[in-house]
Design an enzyme around this catalytic site. Structure first.
Site, PDB file in Angstrom:
ATOM      1  N   ARG A  54      42.258  19.456  82.463  1.00 25.55           N
ATOM      2  CA  ARG A  54      43.443  19.183  81.653  1.00 25.55           C
ATOM      3  C   ARG A  54      43.685  20.325  80.648  1.00 25.55           C
ATOM      4  O   ARG A  54      42.784  21.089  80.340  1.00 25.55           O
ATOM      5  CB  ARG A  54      43.280  17.871  80.879  1.00 25.55           C
ATOM      6  CG  ARG A  54      43.266  16.623  81.727  1.00 25.55           C
ATOM      7  CD  ARG A  54      43.090  15.380  80.872  1.00 25.55           C
ATOM      8  NE  ARG A  54      41.918  15.482  80.007  1.00 25.55           N
ATOM      9  CZ  ARG A  54      41.962  15.771  78.711  1.00 25.55           C
ATOM     10  NH1 ARG A  54      43.113  15.985  78.103  1.00 25.55           N
ATOM     11  NH2 ARG A  54      40.836  15.837  78.001  1.00 25.55           N
ATOM     12  N   LYS A 196      45.522  10.959  83.363  1.00 18.84           N
ATOM     13  CA  LYS A 196      45.206  10.778  81.947  1.00 18.84           C
ATOM     14  C   LYS A 196      46.460  10.589  81.095  1.00 18.84           C
ATOM     15  O   LYS A 196      46.398  10.005  80.014  1.00 18.84           O
ATOM     16  CB  LYS A 196      44.390  11.966  81.434  1.00 18.84           C
ATOM     17  CG  LYS A 196      42.962  12.001  81.992  1.00 18.84           C
ATOM     18  CD  LYS A 196      42.197  10.703  81.701  1.00 18.84           C
ATOM     19  CE  LYS A 196      40.740  10.812  82.120  1.00 18.84           C
ATOM     20  NZ  LYS A 196      40.021   9.527  81.977  1.00 18.84           N
ATOM     21  N   HIS A 215      38.168   3.667  77.683  1.00 18.12           N
ATOM     22  CA  HIS A 215      37.692   4.730  78.571  1.00 18.12           C
ATOM     23  C   HIS A 215      36.280   4.346  78.995  1.00 18.12           C
ATOM     24  O   HIS A 215      35.301   4.726  78.363  1.00 18.12           O
ATOM     25  CB  HIS A 215      37.702   6.064  77.828  1.00 18.12           C
ATOM     26  CG  HIS A 215      37.365   7.231  78.699  1.00 18.12           C
ATOM     27  ND1 HIS A 215      36.651   8.317  78.254  1.00 18.12           N
ATOM     28  CD2 HIS A 215      37.654   7.490  80.000  1.00 18.12           C
ATOM     29  CE1 HIS A 215      36.519   9.199  79.233  1.00 18.12           C
ATOM     30  NE2 HIS A 215      37.107   8.714  80.304  1.00 18.12           N
ATOM     31  N   SER A 233      32.385  12.588  79.700  1.00 20.71           N
ATOM     32  CA  SER A 233      32.102  13.235  80.972  1.00 20.71           C
ATOM     33  C   SER A 233      30.665  13.741  81.016  1.00 20.71           C
ATOM     34  O   SER A 233      30.178  14.354  80.063  1.00 20.71           O
ATOM     35  CB  SER A 233      33.068  14.403  81.168  1.00 20.71           C
ATOM     36  OG  SER A 233      32.854  15.027  82.404  1.00 20.71           O
ATOM     37  N   LYS A 237      28.689   7.686  83.553  1.00 21.42           N
ATOM     38  CA  LYS A 237      29.568   6.516  83.586  1.00 21.42           C
ATOM     39  C   LYS A 237      29.898   6.080  85.020  1.00 21.42           C
ATOM     40  O   LYS A 237      29.806   4.902  85.363  1.00 21.42           O
ATOM     41  CB  LYS A 237      30.840   6.872  82.812  1.00 21.42           C
ATOM     42  CG  LYS A 237      31.839   5.782  82.592  1.00 21.42           C
ATOM     43  CD  LYS A 237      32.801   6.129  81.455  1.00 21.42           C
ATOM     44  CE  LYS A 237      33.366   7.513  81.545  1.00 21.42           C
ATOM     45  NZ  LYS A 237      34.462   7.630  82.529  1.00 21.42           N
ATOM     46  N   ASP A 252      36.551   4.256  85.442  1.00 18.55           N
ATOM     47  CA  ASP A 252      37.000   5.141  84.366  1.00 18.55           C
ATOM     48  C   ASP A 252      37.894   4.510  83.298  1.00 18.55           C
ATOM     49  O   ASP A 252      37.730   4.800  82.127  1.00 18.55           O
ATOM     50  CB  ASP A 252      37.742   6.337  84.977  1.00 18.55           C
ATOM     51  CG  ASP A 252      37.915   7.480  84.000  1.00 18.55           C
ATOM     52  OD1 ASP A 252      37.007   7.708  83.179  1.00 18.55           O
ATOM     53  OD2 ASP A 252      38.951   8.163  84.069  1.00 18.55           O
ATOM     54  N   ARG A 316      35.782  17.908  91.641  1.00 22.02           N
ATOM     55  CA  ARG A 316      35.971  16.453  91.634  1.00 22.02           C
ATOM     56  C   ARG A 316      36.471  15.953  92.985  1.00 22.02           C
ATOM     57  O   ARG A 316      36.927  16.711  93.834  1.00 22.02           O
ATOM     58  CB  ARG A 316      36.974  16.045  90.547  1.00 22.02           C
ATOM     59  CG  ARG A 316      36.410  16.140  89.137  1.00 22.02           C
ATOM     60  CD  ARG A 316      37.369  15.585  88.118  1.00 22.02           C
ATOM     61  NE  ARG A 316      36.815  15.596  86.769  1.00 22.02           N
ATOM     62  CZ  ARG A 316      36.179  14.580  86.204  1.00 22.02           C
ATOM     63  NH1 ARG A 316      36.005  13.457  86.871  1.00 22.02           N
ATOM     64  NH2 ARG A 316      35.719  14.674  84.967  1.00 22.02           N
TER      65      ARG A 316
END
Length: 527
Positions: A54, A196, A215, A233, A237, A252, A316
Site C-alpha cells: 500500500r 484495505k 483487524h 503483519s 494472525k 484478516d 502474497r
C-alpha cells in the site's frame, strides 16, 4: 445486469463491453490474454509494478460535513478538498470510459444486519479477480437486485500530474469521499488498496452504529466457541487462525455486532514469503486454481520459489475462503470466548503467553505492539518497536479510543478472556535469542482454546506485571518466564526496561485531561 443508465450514473461514457461479475474461468482467460502466467499449481501470477504494498501517504479523505466531525485528522488520515476530489474523479472516469471494463458487485460483511454492497470498477482483469477473491460473492438472485452502497473506481493507469498544486504527496492518489460513497484510485496497481480501502470505510461506518470493526482473524470450535486473533503483519494472525481443529471464519477483517462476529471478506490474503507445506499446510494447499499470487518468482515450468524475496518480501496470495477445507460456511459465529493479541517481540521480553485483565486488554489493544527486525526494511539493522493502535491504526478513520471503548464494552458484556501471545524471540533479543517455535506457540493457543490454561498456576513478571502460566504442556518451563530464558540476567533487565520506556512513551498520547479513561496504570511501570 449493468445497464446504460447504471454506466451513466457511474459517470462513464462510451463504454465498449462490460464484464459484470465475471466467472473465474473468464477472468483467467482474459489474464492469460494479457500475458499473465499460470503457476504449476493452477494459481495465476501477477506483478503489481513498482508498488508491492500500500501507499499510505497517498490516502486522503475529503474534508466535508458531516464526516469531518468524526474523522481523526493527522498522519493517518490526510485531508483534501471537494474540488480536488472532483478533479481526480473526472480523471478516473475519463480513464475508465471508451473501453472494456470489469465491474464486480460484492458484499463486505457476512452479517445481514451490518453488510455493505460495494461496486468495483476497473479496466484490468486481475484486479477484478482480486476483489472477487477478497469479498463476498453474491448469489445469482442477489446480483439482479444489487444496488451499491459504495463505489470504488480503480483507474490505476492514470496519475495526477498536478499533485503539488493539489497539495497531495505524490502523483499517486487513493481518495475517499464519504458523503458521495465513492473512492478513486490512481497511479498504483497494488490490489490491496481496494481491500484495505473498504476496510477503512467499514471502520468508519460500523463504530458510528455501535458495532466494533476489527483487524483480526477469527475461528470457531466445535462447541461454538469463537476466538479472535489480533496482530500486525508478520505476527502469525493468518497462520494461527488456520487451525485444523477449528473452522476458519476469516483471516484478516471482522465485525462484531449484536449477533456476534462476522467476516468482512469472502477470501484470504496470506503472505507467502518462506511458505512451506509442512509448516502451513492449509495456506499452502489453498494456492491452486482461482488463487492469485502476487510478485512471486517462478521458473519457466511455473514452479514458485516461495523463499525468493527479490521482488519484495511482501509476496502474497489471495484465494477464496472455500480453499480452506475447514472454513466456516456462514462466515460468522457467536460472541467470542477468547481474544488473543499477537506480538512478535524481537526484544525477547514478553512471555510466550500472558492472561490479561480487562484493563490490561485495553492498554495492550491501544498500544498494538510488535517489532520489526533486521532485513525486513531498508535501514533496519536491529529490532525496532512498532506501535499501531488497535493492531491496525493505518486503517482507522476514527480516533483509536473509539474502537478501544467498544472493545471494553463487549469484553464486559460477554465475559471474554483476553491473552497476549509473543510469537517473537525468547532467550535474548533478535541476533542473540531464538524465534519462538511455531510448535510452542501452537501449544499456547491450544491451551487457550481448550481452556486448560486456566488450570495452570500463574506468576507475574516484574515491570510489565504480566500474568503467565508457570507450566504448560508443550512449552519449556524456562521459556514461559522470559527472564529465566536469558543467560545474561542483567542484559535482560536492561532490555526489559528499555522496552517498557517505549511503551510508556507511546501511550502518552492517550493521557489527556478530557480522556474518558486512562489505562496507563495497566501498563509497565518503572521505578
Amino acid at each position: 445486469m449493468v445497464t446504460v443508465a447504471d454506466l451513466e450514473k457511474l459517470g462513464l461514457s462510451n463504454v465498449q463491453k462490460v464484464f459484470h461479475n465475471s466467472s473465474y474461468d473468464f477472468l483467467r482467460e482474459k489474464e492469460l490474454e494479457a500475458g499473465l502466467k499460470q503457476a504449476d499449481n493452477g494459481a495465476m501470477m501477477v506483478d503489481t509494478g513498482i508498488f508491492t504494498g500500500r501507499s499510505p501517504k497517498d490516502k486522503f479523505f475529503v474534508n466535508q460535513s458531516p464526516s469531518n466531525k468524526y474523522i481523526a485528522w493527522g498522519d493517518i488520515n490526510f485531508e483534501t478538498t471537494e474540488e480536488v476530489f472532483d478533479i481526480l474523479f473526472e480523471k478516473a472516469t475519463e480513464q475508465l470510459s471508451n473501453k472494456d471494463i470489469y465491474i464486480q458487485d460484492l458484499f463486505c460483511g457476512a452479517s445481514d444486519a451490518s453488510k455493505k454492497n460495494v461496486r468495483f470498477v476497473t479496466e484490468i482483469a486481475w484486479q477484478a479477480h482480486f476483489v472477487k477473491n477478497m469479498f463476498i460473492r453474491p448469489k445469482e438472485d442477489e446480483i439482479t437486485s444489487f444496488s451499491p452502497d459504495f463505489v470504488v473506481y480503480n483507474a490505476c493507469k492514470v496519475v495526477d500530474d498536478e499533485w503539488e498544486k493539489h497539495n497531495l504527496h505524490s502523483e499517486v492518489f487513493v481518495v475517499f469521499n464519504v458523503e458521495k460513497n465513492v473512492a478513486v484510485i490512481g497511479g498504483t496497481w497494488y490490489g490491496g488498496e481496494m481491500k484495505k480501502g473498504i476496510f477503512s470505510m467499514m471502520n468508519y461506518w460500523l463504530p458510528l452504529e455501535g458495532k466494533l470493526s476489527m483487524h483480526c482473524s477469527a475461528n470457531v470450535g466445535k462447541e461454538g466457541d469463537t476466538a479472535l486473533f489480533f496482530g500486525l503483519s508478520g505476527t502469525g494472525k493468518t497462520t494461527l487462525s488456520a487451525d485444523p481443529k477449528r473452522n476458519l471464519i476469516g483471516d484478516d477483517e471482522h465485525g462484531w455486532d449484536e449477533h456476534g462476529v462476522f467476516n468482512f471478506e469472502g477470501g484470504c490474503y496470506a503472505k507467502t514469503i518462506g511458505l512451506k507445506g509442512e509448516n502451513e499446510p492449509e495456506i499452502f494447499g489453498a494456492i491452486r486454481e482461482n488463487a492469485l499470487l502476487e510478485n512471486v518468482v517462478a521458473n519457466d515450468a511455473g514452479v514458485v520459489d516461495y523463499d525468493d524475496g527479490s521482488k519484495t518480501e511482501n509476496t502474497r496470495v489471495s484465494y477464496p475462503i472455500e480453499h480452506i477445507p475447514n472454513h466456516e460456511p456462514s462466515l460468522q459465529a457467536g460472541h467470542p470466548k477468547n481474544i488473543v493479541f499477537l506480538s512478535a517481540d524481537a526484544f525477547g521480553v514478553l512471555p510466550p503467553v500472558s492472561k490479561l485483565t480487562k484493563e490490561q486488554a485495553m492498554y495492550y489493544f491501544l498500544s498494538g505492539y510488535t517489532a520489526k527486525v533486521a532485513g525486513t526494511e531498508r535501514g533496519i539493522t536491529e529490532p525496532v518497536a512498532t506501535f499501531s493502535a488497535c493492531f491496525g491504526e493505518a486503517f482507522l478513520p476514527l480516533h483509536p479510543t473509539v474502537y478501544a471503548k467498544l472493545l471494553g464494552e463487549k469484553i464486559d458484556s460477554h465475559d471474554v478472556n483476553v491473552f497476549l501471545v509473543n510469537t517473537g524471540w525468547t532467550g535474548g533479543a533478535y541476533g542473540v535469542g531464538e524465534r519462538m517455535s511455531l510448535k510452542a506457540t501452537r501449544a499456547c493457543i491450544d491451551a487457550i482454546m481448550d481452556g486448560s490454561i486456566h488450570d495452570s498456576e500463574f506468576a507475574t513478571t516484574k515491570t510489565f506485571g504480566l500474568n503467565f502460566p508457570t507450566t504448560l504442556p508443550g512449552v519449556d518451563e524456562k521459556v514461559l518466564n522470559p527472564k529465566n530464558a536469558w543467560e545474561d540476567k542483567e542484559e535482560y533487565k536492561k532490555t526489559r526496561d528499555n522496552l517498557a520506556k517505549l511503551y510508556i512513551e507511546n501511550f502518552k498520547k492517550y493521557l489527556k485531561e478530557d480522556a474518558e479513561f486512562d489505562y496507563s496504570v495497566a501498563g509497565p511501570k518503572l521505578p
